[in-house]
Design an enzyme around this catalytic site. Structure first.
Site, mmCIF file in Angstrom:
data_model
loop_
_atom_site.group_PDB
_atom_site.id
_atom_site.type_symbol
_atom_site.label_atom_id
_atom_site.label_comp_id
_atom_site.label_asym_id
_atom_site.label_seq_id
_atom_site.Cartn_x
_atom_site.Cartn_y
_atom_site.Cartn_z
ATOM 1 N N THR A 115 64.011 -49.095 -54.503
ATOM 2 C CA THR A 115 65.406 -49.493 -54.258
ATOM 3 C C THR A 115 66.376 -48.431 -54.768
ATOM 4 O OG1 THR A 115 67.111 -51.079 -54.908
ATOM 5 C CG2 THR A 115 65.291 -50.836 -56.434
ATOM 6 N N GLU A 160 68.847 -49.115 -56.362
ATOM 7 C CA GLU A 160 69.408 -49.597 -57.639
ATOM 8 C C GLU A 160 68.860 -48.805 -58.832
ATOM 9 O OE1 GLU A 160 69.872 -53.859 -58.018
ATOM 10 O OE2 GLU A 160 69.900 -54.094 -55.853
ATOM 11 N N TYR A 186 65.908 -56.176 -63.246
ATOM 12 C CA TYR A 186 65.285 -55.911 -61.939
ATOM 13 C C TYR A 186 65.206 -54.417 -61.673
ATOM 14 C CZ TYR A 186 65.119 -55.057 -56.902
ATOM 15 O OH TYR A 186 64.802 -54.553 -55.661
HETATM 16 P P1 NAD Z 1 61.566 -61.050 -51.179
HETATM 17 O O1 NAD Z 1 61.904 -61.597 -52.517
HETATM 18 O O2 NAD Z 1 62.185 -61.658 -49.954
HETATM 19 O O3 NAD Z 1 59.977 -61.102 -50.962
HETATM 20 C C1 NAD Z 1 59.070 -60.745 -51.948
HETATM 21 C C2 NAD Z 1 57.686 -61.190 -51.501
HETATM 22 O O4 NAD Z 1 56.753 -60.784 -52.518
HETATM 23 C C3 NAD Z 1 57.543 -62.710 -51.362
HETATM 24 O O5 NAD Z 1 56.840 -63.023 -50.176
HETATM 25 C C4 NAD Z 1 56.750 -63.118 -52.590
HETATM 26 O O6 NAD Z 1 55.944 -64.268 -52.384
HETATM 27 C C5 NAD Z 1 55.904 -61.872 -52.822
HETATM 28 N N1 NAD Z 1 55.465 -61.751 -54.215
HETATM 29 C C6 NAD Z 1 56.210 -61.911 -55.341
HETATM 30 N N2 NAD Z 1 55.442 -61.746 -56.432
HETATM 31 C C7 NAD Z 1 54.191 -61.474 -55.986
HETATM 32 C C8 NAD Z 1 52.960 -61.194 -56.639
HETATM 33 N N3 NAD Z 1 52.863 -61.177 -57.977
HETATM 34 N N4 NAD Z 1 51.867 -60.943 -55.880
HETATM 35 C C9 NAD Z 1 51.950 -60.967 -54.520
HETATM 36 N N5 NAD Z 1 53.085 -61.235 -53.853
HETATM 37 C C10 NAD Z 1 54.196 -61.485 -54.580
HETATM 38 O O7 NAD Z 1 61.898 -59.497 -51.279
HETATM 39 P P2 NAD Z 1 62.425 -58.487 -50.164
HETATM 40 O O8 NAD Z 1 63.894 -58.563 -50.111
HETATM 41 O O9 NAD Z 1 61.632 -58.653 -48.920
HETATM 42 O O10 NAD Z 1 62.052 -57.099 -50.855
HETATM 43 C C11 NAD Z 1 60.825 -56.435 -50.577
HETATM 44 C C12 NAD Z 1 60.769 -55.154 -51.371
HETATM 45 O O11 NAD Z 1 61.874 -54.319 -51.046
HETATM 46 C C13 NAD Z 1 60.828 -55.361 -52.893
HETATM 47 O O12 NAD Z 1 59.954 -54.449 -53.487
HETATM 48 C C14 NAD Z 1 62.271 -55.035 -53.234
HETATM 49 O O13 NAD Z 1 62.369 -54.563 -54.556
HETATM 50 C C15 NAD Z 1 62.574 -53.956 -52.211
HETATM 51 N N6 NAD Z 1 63.996 -53.843 -51.866
HETATM 52 C C16 NAD Z 1 64.666 -54.901 -51.304
HETATM 53 C C17 NAD Z 1 65.997 -54.754 -50.967
HETATM 54 C C18 NAD Z 1 66.769 -55.867 -50.296
HETATM 55 O O14 NAD Z 1 67.941 -55.681 -49.989
HETATM 56 N N7 NAD Z 1 66.186 -57.009 -50.018
HETATM 57 C C19 NAD Z 1 66.663 -53.546 -51.215
HETATM 58 C C20 NAD Z 1 65.966 -52.505 -51.806
HETATM 59 C C21 NAD Z 1 64.619 -52.660 -52.116
HETATM 60 P P1 TYD Z 2 72.734 -59.408 -53.745
HETATM 61 O O1 TYD Z 2 72.579 -59.887 -52.346
HETATM 62 O O2 TYD Z 2 72.229 -60.249 -54.859
HETATM 63 O O3 TYD Z 2 72.110 -57.935 -53.791
HETATM 64 P P2 TYD Z 2 72.187 -56.811 -54.966
HETATM 65 O O4 TYD Z 2 72.614 -57.418 -56.216
HETATM 66 O O5 TYD Z 2 70.770 -56.342 -55.010
HETATM 67 O O6 TYD Z 2 73.129 -55.769 -54.460
HETATM 68 O O7 TYD Z 2 74.286 -59.174 -54.015
HETATM 69 C C1 TYD Z 2 75.050 -58.285 -53.196
HETATM 70 C C2 TYD Z 2 76.454 -58.218 -53.769
HETATM 71 O O8 TYD Z 2 77.064 -59.502 -53.612
HETATM 72 C C3 TYD Z 2 76.488 -57.933 -55.262
HETATM 73 O O9 TYD Z 2 77.631 -57.115 -55.541
HETATM 74 C C4 TYD Z 2 76.671 -59.294 -55.908
HETATM 75 C C5 TYD Z 2 77.479 -60.055 -54.868
HETATM 76 N N1 TYD Z 2 77.245 -61.522 -54.812
HETATM 77 C C6 TYD Z 2 78.340 -62.405 -54.879
HETATM 78 O O10 TYD Z 2 79.507 -61.992 -54.985
HETATM 79 N N2 TYD Z 2 78.096 -63.747 -54.798
HETATM 80 C C7 TYD Z 2 76.830 -64.261 -54.682
HETATM 81 O O11 TYD Z 2 76.676 -65.509 -54.651
HETATM 82 C C8 TYD Z 2 75.729 -63.347 -54.597
HETATM 83 C C9 TYD Z 2 74.322 -63.848 -54.461
HETATM 84 C C10 TYD Z 2 76.001 -61.980 -54.654
#
Ligand code: NAD
Ligand code: TYD
Length: 339
Positions: free
Chosen positions: A125, A127, A153
């Protein structure tokens, strides 16, 4: 080609499974997922009966399960999406983030060394770069931006990245790492900003905006992300990091107002609530490296992607209404009750 996709029952992992099965119908894909609150087997229903797909329920940090699966399947490629992914939950309870995100990565890489996997890809990420100031729109995250972390995180994801680079250098594991910005699109769990605001708006509930709503995120449509990872798996160089995202910056208030406009609900639903602890101000990716070396750029503009996303949530109400009818209610009360 046999590929392990961990976390494939979650948001991005499931979209990646669908993308890869469409683009590479000859690949065999195994999904390992613990089905935590964020994992949903219903999402994978369309591929469950495919002869090219297998689902295994299991924890990536469970060494026995992981080694047994690697022994059985002899993977060519591993793509690690499995993680605890929500910043707010990491502020409430960091421990599980360290276990899954760091130790889980270690177990998967140990197995990848033992069973001589051809490529280990770590989904990271942006982040891990901390944040950028709001008054310097000229600054962006590059792959050389120093690693720092604001939340448990992001600290856990940074640790996993460092471990992955160390495994590459010390053990020669062919590792690639991608660091993407905030994803949005179908199947995102409604604890994250965009699906939470869509669900609340449709139910005429308050939209809880943290702080002033000025925080900026660089929104990446999930399919663009999946295509980037596919390109890294094809042509990326082991030992390299690739940033994914760029040019879709919006502040939270703009995002929320766009959603309200599109679902025809009033701005009076917006409610400013207490800020997130350690809240990162701005994320913004410079995608020059992945563009130059692999030819990738995002193709979905935010204004188009948000329409596609809202339409998906309107057309698939039962998917998210099921989710928010159970334990989610407890979560919502705890996180937003006296914010
Ligand atoms: P999500 O929370 O929607 O899904 C995570 C999945 O991992 C779930 O299906 C959960 O059951 C599984 N999981 C959790 N713990 C586990 C374990 N111990 N063993 C096996 N499976 C497990 O997350 P996402 O948004 O799809 O994110 C996927 C990846 O992308 C993550 O590594 C996250 O850090 C990264 N990422 C996400 C975002 C975003 O905007 N969503 C941005 C940057 C990076
Ligand atoms: P989020 O979707 O949790 O992603 P990340 O923290 O990984 O960027 O949040 C996106 C932005 O939205 C972040 O600045 C926090 C804000 N936010 C709110 O203002 N209200 C909410 O209820 C949530 C979940 C997030």
């Amino acid at each position: 080609m046999k590929m392990l996709v961990t976390g494939g029952a979650g948001f991005i992992g499931a979209n990646f499974v669908f993308y890869m099965m469409k683009e590479h119908p000859d690949y065999d894909i195994v999904c390992l997922d613990a089905l935590t609150y964020a994992g949903n087997l219903e999402t994978l229903e369309p591929v469950m009966s495919s002869p090219h797909f297998r689902f295994v329920k299991g924890d990536v940090a469970d060494r026995d399960t992981v080694f047994r699966l690697f022994e059985e399947e002899k993977f060519d490629v591993v793509v690690n999406f499995a993680a605890e992914s929500h910043v707010d939950r990491s502020i409430e309870d960091p421990g599980i983030f360290l276990r899954t995100n760091i130790l889980g990565t270690q177990v998967l890489m140990d197995a990848s060394i033992k069973y001589e996997v051809g490529r280990y890809h770590q989904v990271g990420t942006d982040e891990v770069y901390g944040d950028l100031p709001l008054d310097r729109p000229d600054l962006f995250f590059t792959e050389d931006t120093p690693i720092t972390a604001s939340s448990p995180y992001s600290a856990s994801k940074a640790s996993a990245d460092l471990l992955a680079m160390a495994y590459h250098r010390t053990f020669g594991l062919p590792v690639t790492i991608s660091r993407c910005s905030n994803n949005y699109g179908p199947y995102q769990f409604p604890e994250k900003l965009i699906p939470l605001m869509i669900a609340n708006a449709l139910a005429d509930k308050e939209l809880p905006v943290y702080g002033t709503g000025e925080n900026v995120r660089d929104w990446l449509y999930v399919e663009d992300h999946c295509r980037a990872i596919d390109m890294i798996l094809q042509d990326g160089v082991p030992g390299e990091v690739y940033n994914i995202g760029g040019h879709n910056e919006r502040n939270n208030l703009e995002v929320v107002k766009t959603i309200l406009r599109q679902v025809g609900k009033p701005e009076s639903l917006i409610t400013f609530v207490g800020d997130r602890k350690g809240h990162d101000l701005r994320y913004a990716i410079d995608p020059a490296k992945i563009n130059r070396e692999l030819g990738w750029l995002p193709t979905t503009k935010f204004d188009d992607g948000i329409k596609l996303t809202i339409d998906w949530y309107l057309d698939n109400r039962s998917w998210w209404e099921n989710i928010i009818s159970g334990d989610y209610q407890q979560y919502y009360k705890k996180m937003y009750g006296n914010r």
